[in-house]
Design a protein around this motif. Sequence first.
Motif, PDB file in Angstrom:
ATOM      1  N   GLY A  52       2.933  23.666  34.093  1.00 24.96           N
ATOM      2  CA  GLY A  52       3.224  23.289  35.613  1.00 24.96           C
ATOM      3  C   GLY A  52       4.357  23.407  36.213  1.00 24.96           C
ATOM      4  O   GLY A  52       4.487  24.286  37.141  1.00 24.96           O
ATOM      5  N   TRP A  53       5.674  23.750  35.300  1.00 25.40           N
ATOM      6  CA  TRP A  53       6.726  24.503  35.643  1.00 25.40           C
ATOM      7  C   TRP A  53       6.707  25.966  36.154  1.00 25.40           C
ATOM      8  O   TRP A  53       7.174  26.457  37.220  1.00 25.40           O
ATOM      9  N   LEU A  54       5.684  26.670  35.392  1.00 24.47           N
ATOM     10  CA  LEU A  54       5.541  28.114  35.544  1.00 24.47           C
ATOM     11  C   LEU A  54       5.070  28.077  36.807  1.00 24.47           C
ATOM     12  O   LEU A  54       5.429  29.058  37.813  1.00 24.47           O
ATOM     13  N   ASP A  55       3.907  27.368  37.260  1.00 22.10           N
ATOM     14  CA  ASP A  55       3.406  27.524  38.490  1.00 22.10           C
ATOM     15  C   ASP A  55       4.452  27.163  39.535  1.00 22.10           C
ATOM     16  O   ASP A  55       4.211  28.011  40.659  1.00 22.10           O
ATOM     17  N   ALA A  56       5.282  26.307  39.532  1.00 26.53           N
ATOM     18  CA  ALA A  56       6.114  25.893  40.584  1.00 26.53           C
ATOM     19  C   ALA A  56       7.243  27.180  40.896  1.00 26.53           C
ATOM     20  O   ALA A  56       7.580  27.278  41.854  1.00 26.53           O
TER      21      ALA A  56
ATOM     22  N   ILE B 167      13.940  25.590  32.304  1.00 22.30           N
ATOM     23  CA  ILE B 167      13.116  24.328  32.623  1.00 22.30           C
ATOM     24  C   ILE B 167      11.898  24.148  31.509  1.00 22.30           C
ATOM     25  O   ILE B 167      11.565  24.919  30.898  1.00 22.30           O
ATOM     26  N   GLY B 168      11.536  23.022  31.521  1.00 23.54           N
ATOM     27  CA  GLY B 168      10.648  22.579  30.626  1.00 23.54           C
ATOM     28  C   GLY B 168      10.331  21.157  30.217  1.00 23.54           C
ATOM     29  O   GLY B 168      11.149  20.393  30.987  1.00 23.54           O
ATOM     30  N   THR B 169       9.137  20.951  29.892  1.00 24.75           N
ATOM     31  CA  THR B 169       8.583  19.556  29.618  1.00 24.75           C
ATOM     32  C   THR B 169       8.625  19.469  28.301  1.00 24.75           C
ATOM     33  O   THR B 169       8.052  20.003  27.387  1.00 24.75           O
TER      34      THR B 169
END
Length: 619
Positions: free
Chosen positions: A60-64, A115-117
Amino acid sequence: MIENSAVLETALPIGEDNSSCVVESKLLAGEKVAVSTRRVLSRKGRCVVRVRVVGDASLGWLDAAQLWGASVEAFVCHGGNIKHLVENHYPDVYVAPMTTAMHLLPHRSWDGIAIGTIENQEDACTFRELVKAWMPAVVIMTGHCSISRSKFHEWTDLSMDGYEHTSLHRCSHQDFGGVTASKWKVAFSWRSSFEDIDFSITRMTASLYPRYLQTALDDTLGAEGRSGQLEVGNSTPETNQEGVIGVINKRELVMDGKRGSVDLSQLKKPDLHRLWVYAVSVFSDERVLRKLTLLELLAIWDYAGKIRYKGLQDSYIWELLHHRLRSPPAKMLTSMMFTVCQQMLEKLMPVRVHSFHTSGDRTAVVKLGLLETKGIQRAKAALPDDAGIELSYWALPNETDQQTHARALLRNFAHLWWVYNLAREAYAWLAANGNHPEDREGIEDCIRRAKGSDYWDWHRGSRLFFWRFPEECGWRKDARDGVEFWHLAKPPTGMHFQNIPASSREAEIQLRTKVFQLYFRRYLEPGPPDLITPRFSVEKVASEDGKVLDIRGVWDAKRNGLNATLWCPGFALPTTQDGADLTVKWLTVPVEEYLRRGSPPQDYTQDQRKFIKSFFLGP
């Protein structure tokens, strides 16, 4: 055309006649302003903000990051399905294993964003090792609220790694305009040199207008052929979740479209394939019980859009959904990503305003007049649609009541003169063009509306003066009768669609007033309808005490199925680059010299190689 990749080191001399110079394909001094500003306005300029996405759960972070336009240097993962998914979906992104990522340059001083989860302690340890190796300017870590507060603080604590500044947040999907009950924790850490960045999460006004599950669903789907028996109640841990109203067939969860959705990220993969919902359908007067579709699950997690999944197999889309559910919903990620990246862009590429100094009595700053200043202030203010005209803009300094009254009389006279001459023009055209009944009816309606208007407003509504349009290609007929809709299929019929009620009685009264205005302005015609189009309201202006000052009515043609039958041509929306191109002039000299000479006329018949692309930014 002039290449934008080269920069001219020495500009043409100012003050000399440069009209005979042959301009090479390099940027002149005036164009440097255009290039630097264009890099900020367009997404190409955003690539100076560099991002590295860490973790198997961080799709999801990559998409954003891709959506904002940042330069994604690497997506760091352990491999497996997520590696192949990123390589297929984002072929331009470098997928790096953990061992290789440790050696990415530069070391210990990287002015980028990591960034990451994180889902467990292993993810947190890997993330911290990479942070030690890279020392990024900003670190953003997210985790689900099911992780305890102490564990999340322990996993995201980077104070021993050189990060003295940390900010922790707890976010709800509903606060960002989402429909689920998902809640996440966010940790921001940054180096001292970037302490001027504001890491407060921007939610705008989304939390003031709660959304329900129905807003993310497709209203054009009917009930399932076989549904089973609905058991209402929370008898098991699976059904004891926010948004679940019961089960079907003992194990399949059922949600209510009038409420929020369950947190999809906490469901197991088999449960996602058998989610049910009570939803509105254009095929039934009552709500129907049916299964959620794959595209609806993506829309619930803020990844709506049929076009982006066109041509993909369902198995691939399911895999994409499963990995996206491991990160926060898209609305949360894009809000955080846009806030931080925009400030990073301004810090890495500050916008410098260039002023042009002239000699003599010419000034480089053209001041706005009083009328322009007031107009800009009014345009920026949030005003209701029916706000009156501010006549003080045209008033003279210390104007008397007699002068004001005289101006009003002149306006009334000008309006009467205009209506009289409009009628003469229309009936003269009608007599000269056959006096057809359709033309006469249209002209009488135009004159009737014009007589009901005044100097400022169309109180009976407006209509195109069709006789002024050319007859070629049917322009005049379209202006008189309107343009017909093109249908892909037969339009639906139905009278059972209900309006979504407004937030308060005052808001409903204002909305009905706007409907009555459409009727009084003769935009609505009487007749037996075949299809009811429901409406909902959007509050535009609210006072500090929460009172609605203005409201907008929206007629939902998707809900009754009409949009699905209409054909419309595709077109590309304008971008910021189009806005920049509108302010560009082709000149033979730099723009400063052009202005100093008093903006002389340009000869555009000469050799194009003599022109340069100049850009002017006012102070």
